[in-house]
Design a protein around this motif. Sequence first.
Motif, PDB file in Angstrom:
ATOM      1  N   ALA A 115       0.823  -1.213   0.000  1.00 13.76           N
ATOM      2  CA  ALA A 115       0.000   0.000   0.000  1.00 13.76           C
ATOM      3  C   ALA A 115       0.853   1.257   0.000  1.00 13.76           C
ATOM      4  CB  ALA A 115      -0.927  -0.007   1.227  1.00 13.76           C
ATOM      5  N   ASP A 116       2.012   1.178   0.652  1.00 10.43           N
ATOM      6  CA  ASP A 116       2.899   2.337   0.755  1.00 10.43           C
ATOM      7  C   ASP A 116       4.346   1.842   0.732  1.00 10.43           C
ATOM      8  OD1 ASP A 116       4.244   4.666   1.258  1.00 10.43           O
ATOM      9  OD2 ASP A 116       3.603   4.839   3.360  1.00 10.43           O
ATOM     10  N   PRO A 117       4.942   1.703  -0.460  1.00  9.85           N
ATOM     11  CA  PRO A 117       6.311   1.170  -0.575  1.00  9.85           C
ATOM     12  C   PRO A 117       7.364   1.990   0.162  1.00  9.85           C
ATOM     13  CG  PRO A 117       5.201   1.158  -2.702  1.00  9.85           C
ATOM     14  CD  PRO A 117       4.337   1.958  -1.780  1.00  9.85           C
ATOM     15  N   GLN A 118       7.045   3.230   0.494  1.00  6.89           N
ATOM     16  CA  GLN A 118       8.007   4.076   1.188  1.00  6.89           C
ATOM     17  C   GLN A 118       7.723   4.168   2.684  1.00  6.89           C
ATOM     18  OE1 GLN A 118       8.539   7.904  -0.713  1.00  6.89           O
ATOM     19  NE2 GLN A 118       8.293   7.049  -2.765  1.00  6.89           N
ATOM     20  N   ASN A 119       6.834   3.330   3.188  1.00  5.76           N
ATOM     21  CA  ASN A 119       6.448   3.395   4.597  1.00  5.76           C
ATOM     22  C   ASN A 119       7.658   3.187   5.507  1.00  5.76           C
ATOM     23  OD1 ASN A 119       5.398   1.899   7.231  1.00  5.76           O
ATOM     24  ND2 ASN A 119       3.744   3.175   6.442  1.00  5.76           N
ATOM     25  N   GLU A 120       7.930   4.170   6.328  1.00  6.22           N
ATOM     26  CA  GLU A 120       9.141   4.157   7.152  1.00  6.22           C
ATOM     27  C   GLU A 120       9.143   3.005   8.156  1.00  6.22           C
ATOM     28  OE1 GLU A 120      11.890   7.322   9.701  1.00  6.22           O
ATOM     29  OE2 GLU A 120       9.855   7.881   9.074  1.00  6.22           O
ATOM     30  N   ASP A 121       8.057   2.847   8.904  1.00  9.08           N
ATOM     31  CA  ASP A 121       7.993   1.777   9.899  1.00  9.08           C
ATOM     32  C   ASP A 121       8.021   0.404   9.244  1.00  9.08           C
ATOM     33  OD1 ASP A 121       7.906   3.566  12.000  1.00  9.08           O
ATOM     34  OD2 ASP A 121       5.718   3.588  12.105  1.00  9.08           O
ATOM     35  N   GLY A 122       7.328   0.278   8.117  1.00  9.21           N
ATOM     36  CA  GLY A 122       7.285  -1.002   7.432  1.00  9.21           C
ATOM     37  C   GLY A 122       8.652  -1.433   6.941  1.00  9.21           C
ATOM     38  N   LEU A 123       9.378  -0.528   6.294  1.00  7.89           N
ATOM     39  CA  LEU A 123      10.715  -0.846   5.796  1.00  7.89           C
ATOM     40  C   LEU A 123      11.666  -1.158   6.944  1.00  7.89           C
ATOM     41  CD1 LEU A 123      11.039   1.883   3.009  1.00  7.89           C
ATOM     42  CD2 LEU A 123      10.922  -0.600   2.643  1.00  7.89           C
ATOM     43  N   PHE A 124      11.585  -0.358   7.994  1.00  6.43           N
ATOM     44  CA  PHE A 124      12.477  -0.580   9.137  1.00  6.43           C
ATOM     45  C   PHE A 124      12.216  -1.939   9.781  1.00  6.43           C
ATOM     46  CE2 PHE A 124      13.305  -0.431  13.710  1.00  6.43           C
ATOM     47  CZ  PHE A 124      14.660  -0.161  13.707  1.00  6.43           C
ATOM     48  N   ASN A 125      10.955  -2.232  10.055  1.00  6.75           N
ATOM     49  CA  ASN A 125      10.636  -3.488  10.737  1.00  6.75           C
ATOM     50  C   ASN A 125      10.969  -4.712   9.886  1.00  6.75           C
ATOM     51  OD1 ASN A 125       9.726  -2.320  13.135  1.00  6.75           O
ATOM     52  ND2 ASN A 125       7.665  -2.029  12.336  1.00  6.75           N
ATOM     53  N   MET A 126      10.723  -4.634   8.586  1.00  5.57           N
ATOM     54  CA  MET A 126      11.080  -5.757   7.725  1.00  5.57           C
ATOM     55  C   MET A 126      12.594  -5.937   7.678  1.00  5.57           C
ATOM     56  SD  MET A 126       8.483  -7.447   6.593  1.00  5.57           S
ATOM     57  CE  MET A 126       8.780  -8.240   5.011  1.00  5.57           C
ATOM     58  N   GLY A 127      13.317  -4.831   7.740  1.00  5.94           N
ATOM     59  CA  GLY A 127      14.769  -4.923   7.794  1.00  5.94           C
ATOM     60  C   GLY A 127      15.234  -5.582   9.080  1.00  5.94           C
ATOM     61  N   VAL A 128      14.651  -5.175  10.198  1.00  7.04           N
ATOM     62  CA  VAL A 128      15.008  -5.753  11.494  1.00  7.04           C
ATOM     63  C   VAL A 128      14.693  -7.245  11.519  1.00  7.04           C
ATOM     64  CG1 VAL A 128      14.394  -5.804  13.947  1.00  7.04           C
ATOM     65  CG2 VAL A 128      14.810  -3.618  12.816  1.00  7.04           C
ATOM     66  N   LEU A 129      13.525  -7.615  10.994  1.00  7.99           N
ATOM     67  CA  LEU A 129      13.136  -9.022  10.987  1.00  7.99           C
ATOM     68  C   LEU A 129      14.069  -9.849  10.098  1.00  7.99           C
ATOM     69  CD1 LEU A 129       9.252  -8.644  10.867  1.00  7.99           C
ATOM     70  CD2 LEU A 129      10.634  -9.416  12.789  1.00  7.99           C
ATOM     71  N   SER A 130      14.503  -9.267   9.002  1.00  8.82           N
ATOM     72  CA  SER A 130      15.448  -9.970   8.134  1.00  8.82           C
ATOM     73  C   SER A 130      16.783 -10.176   8.850  1.00  8.82           C
ATOM     74  CB  SER A 130      15.663  -9.190   6.833  1.00  8.82           C
ATOM     75  OG  SER A 130      14.487  -9.175   6.043  1.00  8.82           O
ATOM     76  N   MET A 131      17.219  -9.165   9.598  1.00  6.99           N
ATOM     77  CA  MET A 131      18.439  -9.309  10.389  1.00  6.99           C
ATOM     78  C   MET A 131      18.273 -10.416  11.416  1.00  6.99           C
ATOM     79  SD  MET A 131      19.482  -5.344  11.180  1.00  6.99           S
ATOM     80  CE  MET A 131      20.996  -5.760  12.037  1.00  6.99           C
ATOM     81  N   GLN A 132      17.127 -10.417  12.101  1.00  7.37           N
ATOM     82  CA  GLN A 132      16.899 -11.371  13.173  1.00  7.37           C
ATOM     83  C   GLN A 132      16.908 -12.802  12.660  1.00  7.37           C
ATOM     84  OE1 GLN A 132      14.247 -13.451  14.171  1.00  7.37           O
ATOM     85  NE2 GLN A 132      15.092 -13.841  16.198  1.00  7.37           N
ATOM     86  N   SER A 133      16.492 -12.985  11.405  1.00  7.86           N
ATOM     87  CA  SER A 133      16.468 -14.327  10.821  1.00  7.86           C
ATOM     88  C   SER A 133      17.753 -14.655  10.066  1.00  7.86           C
ATOM     89  CB  SER A 133      15.264 -14.468   9.876  1.00  7.86           C
ATOM     90  OG  SER A 133      15.357 -13.566   8.791  1.00  7.86           O
TER      91      SER A 133
END
Length: 275
Positions: free
Chosen positions: A190-208
Amino acid sequence: MKKSQLILIFAGLCTVAGLYALPKVVVDNEAGTTSVEDTSAQESSPTEVAGMHESELTSANRSQADELKATLASAKAPSEIRAAAGSLAAIYQNEGMFDSAAYTLEEAVAMNSTDLELIEEVGKAYYEAYTFALDKTKVENMAEKTRTYLNEVLEKDPNRLDLKTKVAMTYVSSANPMQGITMMREILEADPQNEDGLFNMGVLSMQSGQYKRAAERFEELVKYHPDNLQGQFYLAVSYYESKEKNKAKAQFEEVKKITQDPMILESVQTYLDKL
């Protein structure tokens, strides 16, 4: 910068907040498959959970807090309830008692259940408590409370992607983590530039352990939100973990340019010394 932001940055990849006590979920692979590793966190006893809001304040704020509690107990007008609860919650937040802050605001909602703005404040406060919880039972309780209150706001305004990202993150630590991942992907669709969405997906990728994918997420994040210091820092860490030494060094140097905080600079220097 908020205390919570600084703690997350200083911690690097250490398990100091709820975001890092998550099940290991593959969040961004091509095939869309998922692997989940059960994380065994120590559970609190019922007595400990029931008493988690009984922590004593450790500063001169004690007398002010007692006065605000008395005011809140006798308040009748919505404005008075909101003011007293907000001030008391701020004291707890400043002392790092995030669960007590959320509990205080929840008491105010019980006295004024039609105040949607106050309901949103409670949901956000429980989310903050959730991100700092380490005990498994506490994480689950804080997550459930977050969803209860923020979903009430989302029912009235489903376009609040900022709230939806918080709800999504609470699901990631639940028995059904893919529900949260799916929600996060929907947010970014819905919002490819969403700040929280990009950050959280990045964090989750790091965690995995998906550091290359994490770097891609953080690259997008800082492209659209260059002032996001956490994103800038985690981009450097992702490069480091991906063995992209030149990129990591350049990115850590970039972080040094945008902050003067000695603790952040010390953390950055620790990585640079390893390169």
